[in-house]
Design an enzyme around this catalytic site. Structure first.
Site, PDB file in Angstrom:
ATOM      1  N   ASP A  12       0.381  -1.370  -0.216  1.00 27.00           N
ATOM      2  CA  ASP A  12       0.222  -0.314  -0.038  1.00 27.00           C
ATOM      3  C   ASP A  12       1.362   1.199  -0.136  1.00 27.00           C
ATOM      4  OD1 ASP A  12      -1.900   2.485   0.778  1.00 27.00           O
ATOM      5  OD2 ASP A  12      -3.202   0.727   0.835  1.00 27.00           O
ATOM      6  N   GLU A  14       2.370   5.095  -0.191  1.00 26.37           N
ATOM      7  CA  GLU A  14       1.367   6.120  -0.005  1.00 26.37           C
ATOM      8  C   GLU A  14       2.202   7.678  -1.254  1.00 26.37           C
ATOM      9  OE1 GLU A  14      -0.835   7.079   1.237  1.00 26.37           O
ATOM     10  OE2 GLU A  14      -0.924   5.104   2.379  1.00 26.37           O
ATOM     11  N   ASP A 120      -1.896   1.292  -7.080  1.00 26.49           N
ATOM     12  CA  ASP A 120      -0.404   1.431  -6.360  1.00 26.49           C
ATOM     13  C   ASP A 120       0.368   0.763  -7.850  1.00 26.49           C
ATOM     14  OD1 ASP A 120      -0.239   1.287  -3.379  1.00 26.49           O
ATOM     15  OD2 ASP A 120      -2.341   0.511  -4.299  1.00 26.49           O
ATOM     16  N   HIS A 176      -4.655   6.367   6.237  1.00 26.64           N
ATOM     17  CA  HIS A 176      -3.540   6.584   4.694  1.00 26.64           C
ATOM     18  C   HIS A 176      -1.641   6.698   5.062  1.00 26.64           C
ATOM     19  CE1 HIS A 176      -6.570   8.028   2.388  1.00 26.64           C
ATOM     20  NE2 HIS A 176      -7.202   9.052   3.500  1.00 26.64           N
ATOM     21  N   ASP A 181      -2.091   0.862   6.506  1.00 26.91           N
ATOM     22  CA  ASP A 181      -3.694   0.764   5.279  1.00 26.91           C
ATOM     23  C   ASP A 181      -3.041  -0.782   5.545  1.00 26.91           C
ATOM     24  OD1 ASP A 181      -4.409   2.638   6.064  1.00 26.91           O
ATOM     25  OD2 ASP A 181      -3.541   3.349   3.635  1.00 26.91           O
TER      26      ASP A 181
END
Length: 209
Positions: A12, A14, A120, A176, A181
């Site tokens: 995941d 960011e 992603d 987030h 996550d």
């Protein structure tokens, strides 16, 4: 029923972001992954690195507040190319430790990437590697989109937080934060498997070079 796969590697990312769209090109700033054992329903290992953005090194206030990532963390982060090398080293260690393979058609125990949405791996990593002339390993070209399977099973559409609530789970940690996550996606997968969800590959681009 024993799932087709033995382990999920739940990613995941960011990335840099702005309150208004088109203010910049997203760059990965947090690269987390958790190794989830599908038979034991537990996270066995975790990987997390902060990545230094090169195109827009200063994070927007919106990004800082949304992700909880601090400017100093990305300033001290590693370039994406080096992060991918560190990740591959980590992956090599855990595949040996738990005796599984990320390859297709293996006689060993098997692992595959899982992500909440295609963004992603299909958009974010692909575009950044292409833009920065970084080789994207074949293992990143095949994955399970958990959100797609979730929608198929529940007919409910929403983000990860809404999905957790829909099945009676609360979000643990900070939304987030990529690592949190990923952990919560693992919890969701575990519950859905007990409710009959079948895992299947949703995207496979390993034949495209």
């Amino acid at each position: 029923m024993k799932p087709h796969f033995d382990y999920l590697l739940i990613l995941d990312f960011e990335a840099t972001c702005w309150e208004k769209n088109n203010q910049g090109i997203p760059e990965i700033i947090e690269f987390p992954c958790v190794l989830y054992d599908l038979s034991a329903h537990t996270i066995l290992e975790e990987f997390q690195k902060y990545v230094k953005p090169l195109d827009n090194p200063k994070l927007s206030q919106y990004c800082l507040e949304l992700t909880g990532i601090k400017q100093e963390q990305v300033d001290d982060g590693v370039p994406l190319k080096y992060c991918l090398d560190l990740f591959k080293n980590w992956l090599s260690e855990i595949t040996k430790k738990y005796s599984f393979s990320m390859e297709k058609n293996t006689f060993m125990k098997s692992g595959i990437f899982a992500i909440w949405s295609d963004w992603d791996l299909k958009q974010c990593l692909t575009a950044e590697c292409k833009r920065k002339n970084i080789y994207r390993d074949l293992i990143f070209r095949r994955w399970i989109n958990i959100r797609k399977l979730f929608i198929s099973q529940t007919n409910f559409r929403g983000g990860l937080l809404q999905a957790l609530r829909h099945v009676g789970l609360s979000f643990e940690g900070q939304q987030h934060c990529g690592l949190h996550d990923a952990r919560n996606t693992a919890r969701l997968v575990g519950l859905l498997l007990t409710r009959g969800m079948k895992l299947r590959v949703t995207s496979d681009f390993t034949h495209i070079h």
